[in-house]
Design a protein around this motif. Structure first.
Motif, mmCIF file in Angstrom:
data_model
loop_
_atom_site.group_PDB
_atom_site.id
_atom_site.type_symbol
_atom_site.label_atom_id
_atom_site.label_comp_id
_atom_site.label_asym_id
_atom_site.label_seq_id
_atom_site.Cartn_x
_atom_site.Cartn_y
_atom_site.Cartn_z
ATOM 1 N N LYS A 156 0.821 -1.215 0.000
ATOM 2 C CA LYS A 156 0.000 0.000 0.000
ATOM 3 C C LYS A 156 0.851 1.259 0.000
ATOM 4 C CE LYS A 156 -4.061 -2.056 2.053
ATOM 5 N NZ LYS A 156 -5.055 -2.050 3.080
ATOM 6 N N ARG A 157 1.985 1.202 0.659
ATOM 7 C CA ARG A 157 2.832 2.388 0.746
ATOM 8 C C ARG A 157 3.327 2.818 -0.636
ATOM 9 N NH1 ARG A 157 8.076 1.412 3.217
ATOM 10 N NH2 ARG A 157 9.146 2.575 1.644
ATOM 11 N N ASN A 158 3.732 1.850 -1.450
ATOM 12 C CA ASN A 158 4.234 2.152 -2.790
ATOM 13 C C ASN A 158 3.158 2.023 -3.869
ATOM 14 O OD1 ASN A 158 6.964 2.731 -2.100
ATOM 15 N ND2 ASN A 158 7.233 0.551 -1.724
ATOM 16 N N ARG A 159 1.942 1.701 -3.430
ATOM 17 C CA ARG A 159 0.794 1.575 -4.319
ATOM 18 C C ARG A 159 1.050 0.563 -5.442
ATOM 19 N NH1 ARG A 159 -1.614 7.323 -5.561
ATOM 20 N NH2 ARG A 159 -3.537 6.168 -5.496
ATOM 21 N N ILE A 160 1.478 -0.626 -5.010
ATOM 22 C CA ILE A 160 1.774 -1.702 -5.957
ATOM 23 C C ILE A 160 0.969 -2.937 -5.565
ATOM 24 C CG2 ILE A 160 3.556 -3.274 -6.820
ATOM 25 C CD1 ILE A 160 5.605 -1.099 -6.137
ATOM 26 N N ILE A 161 0.384 -3.562 -6.558
ATOM 27 C CA ILE A 161 -0.279 -4.849 -6.359
ATOM 28 C C ILE A 161 0.268 -5.812 -7.403
ATOM 29 C CG2 ILE A 161 -2.438 -6.131 -6.551
ATOM 30 C CD1 ILE A 161 -3.901 -3.750 -5.464
ATOM 31 N N VAL A 162 0.650 -6.989 -6.946
ATOM 32 C CA VAL A 162 1.113 -8.033 -7.857
ATOM 33 C C VAL A 162 0.158 -9.208 -7.715
ATOM 34 C CG1 VAL A 162 2.996 -9.602 -8.450
ATOM 35 C CG2 VAL A 162 3.505 -7.301 -7.597
ATOM 36 N N TYR A 163 -0.381 -9.639 -8.821
ATOM 37 C CA TYR A 163 -1.316 -10.757 -8.865
ATOM 38 C C TYR A 163 -0.584 -11.919 -9.524
ATOM 39 C CZ TYR A 163 -5.627 -13.337 -9.863
ATOM 40 O OH TYR A 163 -6.604 -14.277 -9.915
ATOM 41 N N VAL A 164 -0.365 -12.985 -8.765
ATOM 42 C CA VAL A 164 0.397 -14.129 -9.248
ATOM 43 C C VAL A 164 -0.541 -15.305 -9.476
ATOM 44 C CG1 VAL A 164 2.267 -15.747 -8.714
ATOM 45 C CG2 VAL A 164 2.425 -13.366 -7.955
ATOM 46 N N VAL A 165 -0.431 -15.899 -10.641
ATOM 47 C CA VAL A 165 -1.184 -17.116 -10.950
ATOM 48 C C VAL A 165 -0.162 -18.239 -11.052
ATOM 49 C CG1 VAL A 165 -2.637 -18.282 -12.647
ATOM 50 C CG2 VAL A 165 -2.952 -15.839 -12.201
ATOM 51 N N ASN A 166 -0.436 -19.317 -10.325
ATOM 52 C CA ASN A 166 0.482 -20.452 -10.397
ATOM 53 C C ASN A 166 -0.270 -21.688 -10.873
ATOM 54 O OD1 ASN A 166 -0.907 -21.283 -8.047
ATOM 55 N ND2 ASN A 166 0.570 -20.247 -6.770
ATOM 56 N N HIS A 167 0.471 -22.590 -11.464
ATOM 57 C CA HIS A 167 -0.105 -23.834 -11.969
ATOM 58 C C HIS A 167 0.455 -24.983 -11.149
ATOM 59 C CE1 HIS A 167 -1.893 -21.990 -15.560
ATOM 60 N NE2 HIS A 167 -0.871 -21.158 -15.464
ATOM 61 N N TYR A 168 -0.425 -25.883 -10.737
ATOM 62 C CA TYR A 168 -0.019 -27.019 -9.925
ATOM 63 C C TYR A 168 0.358 -28.187 -10.827
ATOM 64 C CZ TYR A 168 -2.370 -24.412 -6.234
ATOM 65 O OH TYR A 168 -2.777 -23.445 -5.363
ATOM 66 N N TRP A 169 1.517 -28.744 -10.573
ATOM 67 C CA TRP A 169 2.025 -29.876 -11.347
ATOM 68 C C TRP A 169 2.199 -31.051 -10.413
ATOM 69 C CZ3 TRP A 169 2.891 -29.274 -16.590
ATOM 70 C CH2 TRP A 169 2.736 -27.961 -17.053
#
Length: 91
Positions: free
Chosen positions: A47-60
């Motif tokens: 929130k401080r740097n106003r960054i959001i990272v959305y990570v999608v992972n695939h299960y193997w």
């Protein structure tokens, strides 16, 4: 070793089941076909740097196949939803 699964068994629980079933010779999967969730999502927010990272992972699985749309088929099928239904199958 008996592992109880049903249509709500997903993600890491499916991977654990597959790993145990693949590498141990004393594992029996009991229940119904699993959910077959082969993806997961995680959101990291700064929130401080106003960054959001959305990570999608695939299960193997342990054989290097994505588990999406690949239900785990139990060795012993169970119709009911009660613990007694599952226990009856292993007795």
């Amino acid at each position: 070793m008996y592992i109880f699964v049903d249509e709500n068994t997903a993600s890491a629980a499916e991977l654990l089941t597959l790993g145990l079933k693949t590498y141990l010779n004393n594992v029996t999967v009991v229940g119904r076909d699993t959910f077959d969730k082969g993806v997961g999502q995680v959101v990291f927010e700064d929130k401080r740097n106003r960054i959001i990272v959305y990570v999608v992972n695939h299960y193997w699985n342990v054989k290097q196949n994505n588990i999406m749309n690949a239900h785990i088929k139990p060795d012993i099928y169970v119709k009911g939803n009660k613990l007694d239904d599952f226990m009856r199958a292993v007795k």
